[in-house]
Motif scaffolding. Structure first.
Motif: not given
Length: 423
Positions: A216, A221, A224, A248
């Motif tokens: 992140r 993203f 993540a 996210v």
């Protein structure tokens, strides 16, 4: 009444009944906190009872309330006693820390202090340990964690680097370095450490959670999201994992999912008694909810049309003409064509009577004359435009859906479908 209690306390001090004297003086000063003469005897009692901090506070209050009543010698004497008490505090803490150093419970107590958020107390104890044993690697590691919590990045980096120099193969130190790296914004370094640690036994949910933090930080993203989801799959009671995934989801535009994750995090934090975190998660969910509802309403109006195939890279979709007596044809969705073009075969099927002509360019760069005609409606699923003038291409085998239709919608061409967004 204050004077009587004061005299009573002095007699109790003379007889050595210190606990009773302290109770009397506490009662007196609770009723009358500005009764200055009581502070010095209470300071003396507290000092004898090993309450050094309380004694210092009383001596300072005595000087504050009697700035002119005391002689210079009295003030110097009190200052000297304060210094002695401060030294006594340092000596006591040093002995306490020395005992801790020889006790296996010390580092567990330090961890518990950090868990309770008592970072300053933990830092103070660890400082004393390292004054006596500068190369105590585990103490350096613990202090690095505390510095990271207290937002002292340079000190955190220095401590964990020293700990790893002393014990380069220590996995706990490697994990601590990953956490420190996260605290100083080094997402790539944290990811490298956490990925390395995943090959060993350990709390994989914790590793996935913090590697998600690393991704992140880097703005990755998608990765993540995967790591946070893995952490949740391994431990579905981790409120931090749900809250992190919610952030996210928000960044990825998955607003409904973000609201759901924030709400789940809030519920878990409430169960754990963390009211502040619960309220923050609820506030985030409330902030996003209107956007999520608006997006959902907008998405419900999107018309999604499957691409049947591609011809020269151009998508081909089914087009419905004249809804009353519909005829369906496959047509190229050509965003570069200014008007819709149909073949002679299509014109015959639709029984179009030419009502004019125009000159237009074709793919090879030449210009030809097209007959023009009108159709009642052109539709792609529920995306409809009425009364369109179309061009008829007698020698073409493919029809083109042009801008006279497409301009009524925001069109998004994906890999397997075309989205028509109402304007």
């Amino acid at each position: 009444m204050s004077q009587a209690d004061y005299q009573k306390a002095l007699k109790q001090i003379e007889t050595g009944d210190l606990s009773a004297a302290l109770q009397t003086l506490d009662r007196l000063l609770k009723k009358n906190p500005k009764f200055a003469p009581a502070y010095r005897p209470r300071a003396q009692v507290r000092a004898k009872l090993q309450d050094f901090k309380g004694a210092i506070a009383d001596y300072k209050e005595a000087m504050r309330l009697q700035p002119t009543a005391m002689s210079f010698g009295e003030r110097v004497s009190i200052q000297s006693q304060i210094i002695d008490l401060e030294n006594a505090i340092a000596d006591t803490r040093l002995l306490k820390s020395a005992k801790h150093l020889s006790s296996p419970l010390f580092f567990e107590e330090a961890r518990e202090s950090v868990d309770r958020g008592e970072y300053s107390a933990a830092l103070s104890d660890l400082d004393l340990v390292l004054q006596m044993s500068p190369d105590r690697a585990e103490a350096l590691c613990q202090r690095a964690k505390v510095h990271a919590k207290l937002k002292n990045p340079a000190s955190a980096v220095e401590d964990i680097a020293r700990a790893l120099q002393l014990e380069p193969d220590n996995l706990e130190f490697r994990l601590a370095r990953a956490i420190v790296r996260l605290s100083v914004g080094d997402g790539a370094g944290a990811i490298a450490d956490l990925t390395h640690l995943m090959q060993f036994e350990g709390d994989r949910a914790y590793l996935f959670l913090h590697r998600g933090h690393g991704y992140r930080l880097l703005g990755d993203f998608d990765k993540a999201f995967k790591d946070y989801s893995n952490a949740i799959a391994m431990c579905d009671r981790d409120a931090e994992a749900f809250a992190s995934r919610a952030k996210v989801q928000q960044a990825l535009g998955n607003l409904e999912e973000a609201v759901a994750d924030f709400q789940q995090a809030a519920a878990l934090w409430l169960n754990q008694g963390n009211w502040e975190a619960h309220q923050q998660a609820i506030a985030q969910a409330k902030l996003i909810k209107p956007q999520a509802d608006a997006k959902k309403a907008a998405e419900s109006r999107i018309i999604r049309v499957p691409i049947k195939y591609r011809w020269g890279g151009v998508p081909v979709v089914e087009v419905i003409f004249n809804n009353d007596y519909p005829l369906i044809f496959d047509m190229l969705l050509d965003t570069g064509a200014s008007m819709t073009l149909i073949t002679q075969r299509m014109a015959d099927a639709l029984r179009i009577v030419p009502s004019g002509s125009c000159q237009g360019g074709i793919a090879d760069g030449s210009f030809v004359i097209f007959n023009l005609g009108w159709v009642k409606s052109v539709a792609v699923q529920t995306a409809v435009v009425y009364n369109i003038q179309v061009a008829i291409a007698p020698r073409s085998n493919e029809g083109l859906l042009g801008q006279d239709f497409l301009a009524h919608y925001n069109v998004r061409i994906l890999e397997n479908e075309v989205e028509f967004h109402p304007r």
